[in-house]
Scaffold this motif. Structure first.
Motif, PDB file in Angstrom:
ATOM      1  N   GLY A   1       1.028  -1.214   0.067  1.00  0.00           N
ATOM      2  CA  GLY A   1      -0.051  -0.186  -0.059  1.00  0.00           C
ATOM      3  C   GLY A   1       1.002   1.252   0.102  1.00  0.00           C
ATOM      4  N   VAL A   2       1.876   1.331   1.059  1.00  0.00           N
ATOM      5  CA  VAL A   2       2.611   2.515   0.989  1.00  0.00           C
ATOM      6  C   VAL A   2       3.614   2.641  -0.463  1.00  0.00           C
ATOM      7  N   VAL A   3       4.207   1.489  -0.862  1.00  0.00           N
ATOM      8  CA  VAL A   3       4.910   1.517  -1.896  1.00  0.00           C
ATOM      9  C   VAL A   3       4.093   2.057  -3.264  1.00  0.00           C
TER      10      VAL A   3
ATOM     11  N   ALA B   1       4.797   5.440  -5.611  1.00  0.00           N
ATOM     12  CA  ALA B   1       4.758   5.512  -6.938  1.00  0.00           C
ATOM     13  C   ALA B   1       3.693   6.318  -7.596  1.00  0.00           C
ATOM     14  N   PHE B   2       2.455   6.271  -7.164  1.00  0.00           N
ATOM     15  CA  PHE B   2       1.370   6.992  -7.490  1.00  0.00           C
ATOM     16  C   PHE B   2       1.817   8.435  -7.353  1.00  0.00           C
TER      17      PHE B   2
ATOM     18  N   THR C   1      -3.187   1.934   0.629  1.00  0.00           N
ATOM     19  CA  THR C   1      -2.874   2.736  -0.640  1.00  0.00           C
ATOM     20  C   THR C   1      -3.719   4.033  -0.601  1.00  0.00           C
ATOM     21  N   VAL C   2      -5.088   3.870  -0.441  1.00  0.00           N
ATOM     22  CA  VAL C   2      -5.590   5.174  -0.567  1.00  0.00           C
ATOM     23  C   VAL C   2      -5.443   6.278   0.525  1.00  0.00           C
ATOM     24  N   ASN C   3      -5.093   5.795   1.593  1.00  0.00           N
ATOM     25  CA  ASN C   3      -4.909   6.557   2.828  1.00  0.00           C
ATOM     26  C   ASN C   3      -3.425   7.368   2.731  1.00  0.00           C
ATOM     27  N   ALA C   4      -2.365   6.350   2.196  1.00  0.00           N
ATOM     28  CA  ALA C   4      -0.951   6.736   2.016  1.00  0.00           C
ATOM     29  C   ALA C   4      -1.019   7.891   1.263  1.00  0.00           C
ATOM     30  N   LEU C   5      -1.821   7.498  -0.090  1.00  0.00           N
ATOM     31  CA  LEU C   5      -1.615   8.578  -0.983  1.00  0.00           C
ATOM     32  C   LEU C   5      -2.187   9.875  -0.661  1.00  0.00           C
TER      33      LEU C   5
ATOM     34  N   ASP D   1      15.357  11.734   0.277  1.00  0.00           N
ATOM     35  CA  ASP D   1      15.590  12.382   1.688  1.00  0.00           C
ATOM     36  C   ASP D   1      14.015  12.819   2.151  1.00  0.00           C
ATOM     37  N   ILE D   2      13.528  13.337   0.933  1.00  0.00           N
ATOM     38  CA  ILE D   2      12.138  14.194   1.097  1.00  0.00           C
ATOM     39  C   ILE D   2      10.986  13.113   1.522  1.00  0.00           C
ATOM     40  N   TRP D   3      11.195  11.971   1.232  1.00  0.00           N
ATOM     41  CA  TRP D   3      10.343  10.804   1.114  1.00  0.00           C
ATOM     42  C   TRP D   3      10.336  10.357   2.564  1.00  0.00           C
ATOM     43  N   TRP D   4      11.705  10.257   3.246  1.00  0.00           N
ATOM     44  CA  TRP D   4      11.941   9.592   4.399  1.00  0.00           C
ATOM     45  C   TRP D   4      11.702  10.759   5.445  1.00  0.00           C
TER      46      TRP D   4
END
Lengths: 335, 277, 246
Positions: C70-72, C76-77, C130-134, C157-160
């Protein structure tokens, strides 16, 4: 001592199934049952527990069935090699649909279910069923009831027949007049809840000239063709298991209870002898356990053709293959 | 007090640049967004160590200018942006502090302060040590382990400033850092910033709406024109340093203010008229 | 104190159960007394413990993989608009397949294995995450991103340092929801011919009309769900301690 016994057993297995190989090279296979674990399958579980399959060269896994599964489909897909399927009726319909399965043995030689009415109720004869409420499993049992009614010239529309759910409570409560019941399961429940078999009036299919052998042992067709030795080994070990369960029913019940510890032991103990009776009935008396009686199969087949369940006759010789069983000495097969 | 400053300076790799050379030089920088011309031929130079303040009417393209200098936006072709005389990508070369403090709520004061240092790949422990030493200079002693949501607005702003200072760059861009503070806190922060600046010696470009603030802080005040933004006026502030709050009421201060106010008002009227039309 | 807050409602529920059965003389066919149900569990402790562990394992396997996928996927999305336009509708469509139908297919694919149950648990888990992470990634203040970029931060960096922590509150909302779904998935998976597990027990009790065994299985299922939910809540309290203060 132990070692010698194992050696002997291995030797016996080698002699018995020379084409399958040694204990080091077991053939992996699965058996898909037609229902949840219960002593209806005690012989298979006991054979597994005692290592009979292993000794016969099979690394077998037993997978239970259930309400959402069709054994025929799972075996046809090749995901499973063996199965205890519905019965001769489901083998017919699977073959008609072109599913690549073959029947290699029959567990219950006679119709394993009856139709029951209350002894003190309105239904004393088949004729009395007119205008009454009856339930039957619409997986095949309803056709047997249609056939029984037809044999007495009663149109099936004359009886109010609806699909039977799992519970027999509607019958016990009097909401339904006639109910389908397997000898080994529902009938025991009815006896317990109504207080004895004399409280019931039973209608037995065989009395009306109908026999539908059920709990057919099926194998994936391609697998069976490629591994005839494995099929033979499976049947041989299963027969050993069932004979052991017949000899010591306690062990048979225990083997099942180990798999499903929460089910009711008394109910399982009552189930096993009834299943054994159905297994030893009919052709099995002369030809041993799992015998495929061509006469009974043909009779059932013609019945389903007459009922228009089968659009056209099917090739019974291709669907029912007794050769795997016949390769095992008769003495070994006799219960 | 200056220990922390020294510690940072050791990490700096400032060469001995000629005093007269511009730290930042903008030559004819323009930027257009679709039909809107945000910036038109901005020319601006900032000398090494200089404190330049920038004022202008709302919507004059200050933010666009800032984003270009921070490297977040590209200028339209034709103009050039030179840092130390070279036209390179500015991303990661300028210490940028936006209007909002933008502190991360899951990081405490120290960890917020070292964010930029961390991104640069400095070991966390060493960065934290530096931040711990700097905390007193930034009035955050005793609050190192507090989380942003436990701090006052002024303190949060100081954490954000500390984060900007810890991102060791010669050029700092401050975008109305005190805009959201009350007048009293703001006055204290101004004096404090000057104090810090004198010790850490950085080149600063500081945006504000407040003319008093622009004069009080800057070596030079730059006034931007209404959109499309360009430099309307540059006014050197020849007031002595260190600057004292008493300056705000001196005739010299008021003279500069009068001059700047005229320029800003003229531009504001243009914006107003454009809006009314 | 926290323990009390946890135990007290349970005790209250237990008292209500026992009291209602006794006072209202509810037929044991509908609701057997709690002590009888607990007695049944006690009598076959190891069997229920095994079922608990098996179902927990299946649910957790599907849950963890579902959460990660879901998170990955959301990552990507978020970064690749075209990927989102292409795949997100498929994600949505996948959820319109009834879980029972999906279960039948999965059993054909994987047979009676842990993988089959985990696959169903996964199927029910990955979508909400997926929906919530997005949504969490999209809600990040662009000025925060700009700030990090000005520091020279890479996407990674921005992601982490920004996107993931910012999205955590929403991700955990999805995870808490998914804890129950993963359990449901594992149980449904067990309804397709499993030998052991809470679902297998539930089915056996259901079809053998063993009311006490059925309630015992239900309690065991609740324990599995409670265990997963509890761990999620604990991890959430540690990672998203700052949430309430926003």
């Amino acid at each position: 001592m132990m070692q010698r016994r194992t050696l002997l057993a291995t030797g016996a297995a080698l002699l018995a199934a020379p084409r399958i190989g040694t204990a080091q090279a077991l053939t992996k296979a699965t058996l898909r049952l037609k229902w949840l674990p219960q002593t209806q399958f005690a012989g298979f579980y006991l054979a597994l527990e005692r290592g009979y399959y292993r000794e016969a060269g099979l690394d077998l896994t037993i997978n239970p069935g259930g309400p959402n599964l069709l054994t025929e489909n799972l075996v046809a897909s090749g995901g499973e090699q063996f199965g205890v399927s519905g019965g001769t009726d489901s083998v017919f319909s699977a073959r008609e649909k072109g599913l690549p399965i073959v029947c290699v043995g029959v567990t219950h030689q006679v119709t394993p279910f009856v139709f029951a009415a209350k002894a003190d109720g309105a239904v004393k004869t088949l004729e009395d069923m007119r205008g009454r409420k009856a339930t039957a499993w619409f997986t095949g049992a309803h056709l047997v009831l249609y056939g029984m009614l037809a044999s007495r010239g009663i149109a099936k529309e004359a009886v109010n027949i609806s699909p039977q759910q799992v519970s027999v409570t509607p019958f016990v409560n009097g909401e339904v007049d006639v109910v389908a019941a397997t000898w080994y399961n529902e009938l025991n429940v009815l006896k317990a809840r109504l207080g004895g078999v004399d409280k019931l009036k039973l209608f037995v299919a065989e009395d009306y000239g109908i026999t539908v052998p059920r709990d057919t042992v099926i194998a994936n067709e391609a697998f069976a063709t490629a591994n005839p030795g494995a099929v033979q080994a499976f049947l041989r070990a299963s027969i050993r298991g069932w004979k052991a369960a017949a000899a010591t029913p306690v062990a048979g019940v225990e083997a099942v209870m180990k798999i499903a510890p929460t089910i009711d032991r008394a109910h399982q103990e009552a189930m096993l002898p009834e299943c054994l009776r159905l297994m030893k009935a009919g052709a099995a008396a002369q030809q041993g356990l799992f015998a495929i009686d061509p006469v009974a199969v043909k009779k059932a087949h013609d019945f389903f053709v007459a009922q228009k369940v089968l659009a056209a006759p099917i090739d019974l010789a291709a669907a029912y293959q007794g050769k795997y069983l016949e390769a095992i000495p008769l003495a070994e097969r006799m219960a | 007090m200056t220990d922390a400053a020294d510690q940072l300076d050791q990490l700096l790799t400032v060469g001995e640049a000629p005093a007269a050379r511009a730290k930042l030089q903008l030559n004819g920088v323009s930027r257009r967004f679709g039909a809107v011309q945000a910036l038109a031929k901005v020319d601006l130079g900032i000398a090494e160590g200089e404190f330049v303040t920038l004022i202008g009417p709302s919507g004059c393209g200050k933010s666009t200018l800032f984003n270009i200098v921070a490297g977040l936006l590209e200028a339209d072709t034709g103009g050039e942006v030179l840092l130390d005389g070279a036209a390179t990508s500015l991303l990661g070369k300028v210490a940028f502090m936006p209007q909002r403090d933008l502190l991360l709520p899951w990081r405490n004061v120290l960890d917020n302060a070292i964010l930029a240092a961390e991104v640069e790949g400095r070991p966390k422990r060493a960065a934290r040590e530096t931040a711990r030493a700097m905390a007193a200079d930034f009035g955050l002693k005793g609050f190192e382990d507090h989380y942003p949501q436990q701090l006052s607005g002024g303190m949060r702003q100081r954490v954000a400033l500390m984060r900007t200072f810890m991102f060791d760059r010669d050029l700092m861009l401050l975008d109305e850092p005190f805009g959201a503070l009350d007048a009293l806190t703001r006055a204290m922060m101004q004096r404090w910033l000057l104090d810090i600046w004198s010790r850490y010696r950085r080149t600063i470009l500081f945006i504000t709406h407040d003319i008093d603030e622009a004069i009080f802080l800057g070596d030079r005040v730059v006034v931007m024109s209404a959109r499309p933004g360009s430099i309307k006026l540059e006014r050197r502030v020849e007031l002595p340093r260190p600057r004292d709050p008493a300056l705000l009421t001196t005739p010299a201060f008021n003279a500069i203010k009068r001059e700047l106010l005229d320029a800003v008002e003229e531009e504001s009227m243009k914006t107003f008229a454009a809006g009314a039309a | 104190m926290a323990l009390l807050r946890l135990v007290l409602p349970l005790l209250l529920l237990a008292a209500l159960w026992e009291g209602a059965v006794a006072l209202l003389q509810i037929s044991p066919f509908y609701l057997p007394p709690l002590r009888q149900v607990l007695g049944a569990i006690w009598a076959l402790g190891p069997a229920y413990a095994q079922a608990f562990m098996v179902t927990l394992g299946e649910a957790v396997a599907g849950f963890v993989v579902g959460g990660l996928v879901g998170v990955v996927s959301a990552t990507a999305f978020h970064h690749q608009r075209w990927l989102r336009d292409m795949l997100f509708p498929l994600f949505v469509a996948s959820q319109t397949v009834p879980v029972i139908a999906f279960g039948a297919i999965v059993v054909l694919w994987f047979g009676n294995t842990l993988l089959a149950k985990a696959a169903i648990a996964f199927y029910l888990t990955f979508f909400p995450v997926t929906v919530n992470a997005l949504a969490g990634f999209e809600a990040v203040d662009p000025r925060q991103v700009a700030l990090l970029r000005s520091f020279g931060a890479s996407r990674r960096d921005i992601w982490w340092k920004l996107l993931l922590p910012s999205a955590l509150p929403r991700i955990f909302t999805a995870l808490r929801l998914s804890a129950g779904l993963a359990l449901a998935g594992a149980i449904v998976g067990e309804w397709f011919g499993a030998s052991i597990g809470v679902g297998a027990m539930l089915l056996a009790a259901l079809f053998n009309e063993q009311v006490v065994a059925m309630w015992a299985a239900i309690l065991t299922a609740a324990a599995v769900g409670g265990a997963i939910f509890g761990v999620v809540a604990l991890v959430e309290a540690r990672l998203v301690f700052w949430r309430d203060e926003l």
